[in-house]
Design a protein around this motif. Structure first.
Motif, PDB file in Angstrom:
ATOM      1  N   THR A   2      22.938 -22.887  83.529  1.00  0.00           N
ATOM      2  CA  THR A   2      21.826 -23.803  83.817  1.00  0.00           C
ATOM      3  C   THR A   2      21.488 -24.414  84.981  1.00  0.00           C
ATOM      4  O   THR A   2      20.571 -24.969  85.028  1.00  0.00           O
ATOM      5  CB  THR A   2      21.698 -24.434  82.745  1.00  0.00           C
ATOM      6  OG1 THR A   2      21.144 -23.166  81.480  1.00  0.00           O
ATOM      7  CG2 THR A   2      20.100 -24.823  82.560  1.00  0.00           C
ATOM      8  N   ARG A   5      19.706 -23.991  88.123  1.00  0.00           N
ATOM      9  CA  ARG A   5      17.995 -22.919  88.492  1.00  0.00           C
ATOM     10  C   ARG A   5      17.806 -24.092  88.864  1.00  0.00           C
ATOM     11  O   ARG A   5      17.450 -25.766  89.353  1.00  0.00           O
ATOM     12  CB  ARG A   5      17.660 -23.776  86.887  1.00  0.00           C
ATOM     13  CG  ARG A   5      18.257 -21.760  85.837  1.00  0.00           C
ATOM     14  CD  ARG A   5      17.161 -22.064  85.004  1.00  0.00           C
ATOM     15  NE  ARG A   5      18.200 -21.364  83.382  1.00  0.00           N
ATOM     16  CZ  ARG A   5      17.383 -20.527  82.421  1.00  0.00           C
ATOM     17  NH1 ARG A   5      16.247 -21.656  81.910  1.00  0.00           N
ATOM     18  NH2 ARG A   5      18.314 -20.385  81.676  1.00  0.00           N
ATOM     19  N   SER A  34      11.489 -22.052  85.569  1.00  0.00           N
ATOM     20  CA  SER A  34      12.505 -22.628  86.680  1.00  0.00           C
ATOM     21  C   SER A  34      11.750 -20.861  88.112  1.00  0.00           C
ATOM     22  O   SER A  34      10.276 -20.309  87.747  1.00  0.00           O
ATOM     23  CB  SER A  34      13.537 -21.052  86.037  1.00  0.00           C
ATOM     24  OG  SER A  34      13.180 -19.257  86.187  1.00  0.00           O
ATOM     25  N   TRP A  75      14.912 -25.330  79.971  1.00  0.00           N
ATOM     26  CA  TRP A  75      14.577 -24.388  80.529  1.00  0.00           C
ATOM     27  C   TRP A  75      14.058 -23.958  79.419  1.00  0.00           C
ATOM     28  O   TRP A  75      14.870 -23.492  78.312  1.00  0.00           O
ATOM     29  CB  TRP A  75      15.270 -24.141  81.146  1.00  0.00           C
ATOM     30  CG  TRP A  75      15.999 -25.132  81.614  1.00  0.00           C
ATOM     31  CD1 TRP A  75      16.876 -25.928  82.219  1.00  0.00           C
ATOM     32  CD2 TRP A  75      15.536 -25.068  83.687  1.00  0.00           C
ATOM     33  NE1 TRP A  75      17.010 -26.469  83.497  1.00  0.00           N
ATOM     34  CE2 TRP A  75      16.296 -25.928  84.287  1.00  0.00           C
ATOM     35  CE3 TRP A  75      14.398 -24.775  84.289  1.00  0.00           C
ATOM     36  CZ2 TRP A  75      15.774 -25.767  85.650  1.00  0.00           C
ATOM     37  CZ3 TRP A  75      14.035 -24.541  85.872  1.00  0.00           C
ATOM     38  CH2 TRP A  75      14.989 -25.891  86.542  1.00  0.00           C
TER      39      TRP A  75
END
Length: 673
Positions: A2, A5, A34, A75
């Motif tokens: 993560t 990203r 993203s 995200w």
């Protein structure tokens, strides 16, 4: 992973509506998008997001450059599909339905958008060159006041709204196909909603025949009987503009037809058009909301008319589309009821006690002698679906589950429980000890057996929900059917017998009279005109108001009277009523949190508590031993949205507190008690 990203360069925030059925979480949440997801993560697409440590489905509502959230954003886990299935039009409709019925948007979305099937998305092509259509022949509409000008208005893409009263003997599917063809000529799409699969098949066949085989691809049928893949494939055809006409059952009212020009509802009094899942919307009301939002045409059609449809006419939102009286008299069969006079009593002493009086037998005999089929409508299927003690009239019930006992056929010894299926071979009344029983209700198969003895050598056909017959041939045939399962006759029935009127009119239901007339008119409309010998015999007192409306063939007058009577006693559609079902503590907490009574800007009534009505399902999630009550909140017609908003907000507060069991909220339920 993560931490590596990179956020999207433009509008890196996605506002997502998770598919959560918890009332206090019916709101949007912001997530980071993203750079790899940016192209696919557009408004309306399905996504997966992490919420409280678990992955849940959701829809992107918008892309933003900023956020109102003060903390750290998570995200998007992934974009499930780049297909924008939640269109702006459907989103507005979902919001309106949730607000109207005090519901959760995720529940409405489950009704509006079917589950995804990846292969269907790959196989469906984009829209091809639009087809051209021939305008329909206006001649069949000449018998209706303003019928031809109504078709012209549809072809001109005007937002005309009508409540259509179909003529007896009319092919309602052909007339709906005319409306669809006129709308397509104006370059607009059509959504048609009907009660069941048989109606879907009939309307689909008529529409394809009217538009021509080359246009068959522009018409799709949606119903619960389709497999998930086939249903999603057809739904996508409408979304991508390949299909301009969608025909289906209640959930088809949400179909994403491009440039919607007309919404059609057939037989809005049928119970199947009311969704049994939260937030319990009725397809008629959803269709009217959609027509209002899209400023498009809308038609509610049927042989009968509901009070809700008549309220739309009275308010001026829709206009009448009815035939002139001379045309109606020429099309309708002769309707006969049991007269309470000395002449009929002298001619047939058992007319008011016999299940098949001589006037009914004579009508059937005349039609059979003329080589015409006869329709017999009975309210119940089966053989003898309900039994009682012959001595004290106590209803026979199962000793294990207290369900009603029934006979499955003439040769079976003992009875069978309709709830648990257990066999009771030694029937004995629990009240007086008698072993003699009588039939409370006669089913369709027992009726067919009786008619077989009355008309030896005649073919007897039975049709019901469990074994439905679509058509019967011309000739001396007797069709015994339950309401809604009547087979079609190619040239109409010679006679129709409407039996056991008391079983329909005597039900403990506020809509009993309206529903009875709807079922009778649906059967009587299949009979030939009086000029061709068509006759309908209703085995009921002619003095009853519902019977009088059938004799006069006056569904509009019946709907007017029903609407007035409901206004007098304060029932929908003259008012709005919210039914609150739950434990006593839960309902009290909901009313207190909502500030009811007292916080609405107008008069209101809080009625109850009473026991949960017979036949109503218990709210999900409650302890099986908990006592469930119902309370009603009644407000003026113009306070409906305010009441729904208040209850919706209070339900969210109680859900967040978690100190009471949740209460089921139904706004304007079909059956109040």
């Amino acid at each position: 992973m993560t931490s590596t990203r990179t956020a999207a360069e433009h509008e890196p925030i996605a506002r997502v509506l998770p598919m959560l059925t918890v009332p206090h979480l019916d709101r949007e949440f912001d997530y980071l998008v993203s750079a790899e997801q940016s192209d696919d993560a557009q408004p309306g697409v399905r996504v997966r997001v992490r919420f409280h440590g678990r992955l849940v489905d959701g829809f992107i509502l918008e892309r933003r450059s900023d956020t109102d959230h003060a903390g750290k954003l998570g995200w998007l886990d992934r974009v499930v599909s780049a297909e924008p299935v939640l269109t702006p039009e459907i989103r507005r409709l979902v919001d309106a339905v949730a607000a109207r019925y005090a519901g959760i948007r995720a529940d409405v979305l489950r009704l509006a958008i079917p589950p995804r099937h990846a292969r269907a998305e790959r196989d469906i092509a984009t829209a091809e060159t639009p087809l051209t259509f021939e305008p329909p022949d206006p001649t069949p509409w000449s018998g209706y006041r303003g019928g031809e000008s109504f078709l012209t208005a549809l072809a001109e893409a005007r937002a005309v709204r009508a409540v259509w009263q179909a003529l007896p003997g009319e092919s309602w599917a052909d007339r709906f196909a005319d409306m669809a063809a006129a709308t397509l000529c104006g370059g607009r799409g059509v959504v048609a909603v009907v009660p069941d699969q048989r109606d879907v098949d009939a309307l689909y066949a008529s529409t394809v025949a009217r538009l021509g085989k080359d246009a068959a691809s522009t018409v799709v049928a949606l119903s619960a009987g389709l497999g998930p893949s086939a249903r999603y494939r057809r739904w996508l055809a409408a979304l991508r503009g390949n299909a301009s006409v969608v025909i289906g059952t209640r959930s088809a009212v949400f179909a994403p037809v491009t440039a919607l020009g007309l919404v059609l509802i057939w037989d809005d009094g049928d119970d199947t058009l009311a969704e049994p899942r939260a937030p319990y919307p009725h397809a008629r009301d959803v269709a009217m909301l959609r027509a209002h939002q899209m400023r498009c045409a809308a038609v509610i059609g049927g042989y009968a008319r509901t009070a809700e449809a008549q309220a739309l006419v009275r308010s001026g939102w829709a206009h009448d589309l009815v035939a002139t009286r001379p045309v109606l008299r020429a099309r309708a069969p002769r309707v006969v009821a049991l007269e309470n006079d000395g002449f009929q009593q002298e001619r047939d002493a058992a007319a008011h006690s016999a299940r098949l009086p001589s006037v009914a037998l004579q009508a059937a005999r005349t039609a059979l002698q003329a080589e015409r089929p006869v329709l017999v409508q009975v309210p119940r299927r089966g053989y003898v679906p309900s039994l009682a003690c012959a001595k004290c009239r106590t209803v026979a019930r199962c000793r294990h589950c207290t369900g009603p006992l029934s006979l499955t056929d003439r040769l079976t010894t003992g009875a069978v429980c309709r709830w648990c299926g257990r066999h009771d071979s030694t029937l004995r009344c629990v009240r007086c000890g008698s072993d003699a029983v009588r039939a409370v209700v006669i089913g369709s198969r027992r009726t067919a057996e009786e008619l077989g003895r009355a008309f030896p050598g005649t073919t007897i056909v039975t049709s019901s929900g469990e074994s439905m017959v679509s058509t019967v041939e011309d000739g001396p045939v007797v069709a015994v059917a339950t309401p809604g399962a009547e087979p079609a006759a190619p040239h109409g029935y010679g006679a129709a017998l409407l039996l056991d009127a008391w079983a329909l009119l005597g039900r403990q239901d506020l809509r009993a009279a309206e529903d009875t007339l709807r079922r009778w008119l649906g059967a009587a409309a299949l009979v030939r005109p009086h000029s061709e010998g068509g006759a309908v015999v209703v085995v009921a007192e002619a003095s009853l108001p519902t019977v009088q409306c059938l004799v006069r063939w006056d569904p509009v007058g019946a709907a007017e009277a029903e609407l007035d009577s409901r206004a007098e006693v304060g029932l929908p559609p003259s008012v709005h009523i919210a039914a609150l079902d739950g434990t006593s503590d839960g309902v009290s907490a909901l009313l207190e949190t909502a500030g009811l009574p007292g916080d609405l800007a107008g008069p209101m009534d809080v009625l109850g508590p009473v026991d949960l009505p017979l036949g109503a399902r218990r709210p999900a999630g409650l302890d099986p031993d908990a006592e469930v009550i119902r309370m009603l909140v009644r407000v003026r017609r113009d306070q409906g949205l305010e009441l729904a908003s208040t209850l919706r907000r209070a339900t969210g507060v109680l859900s967040a507190r978690r100190d009471h069991e949740l209460v089921r909220v139904q706004v304007d339920p079909l059956h109040i008690g």
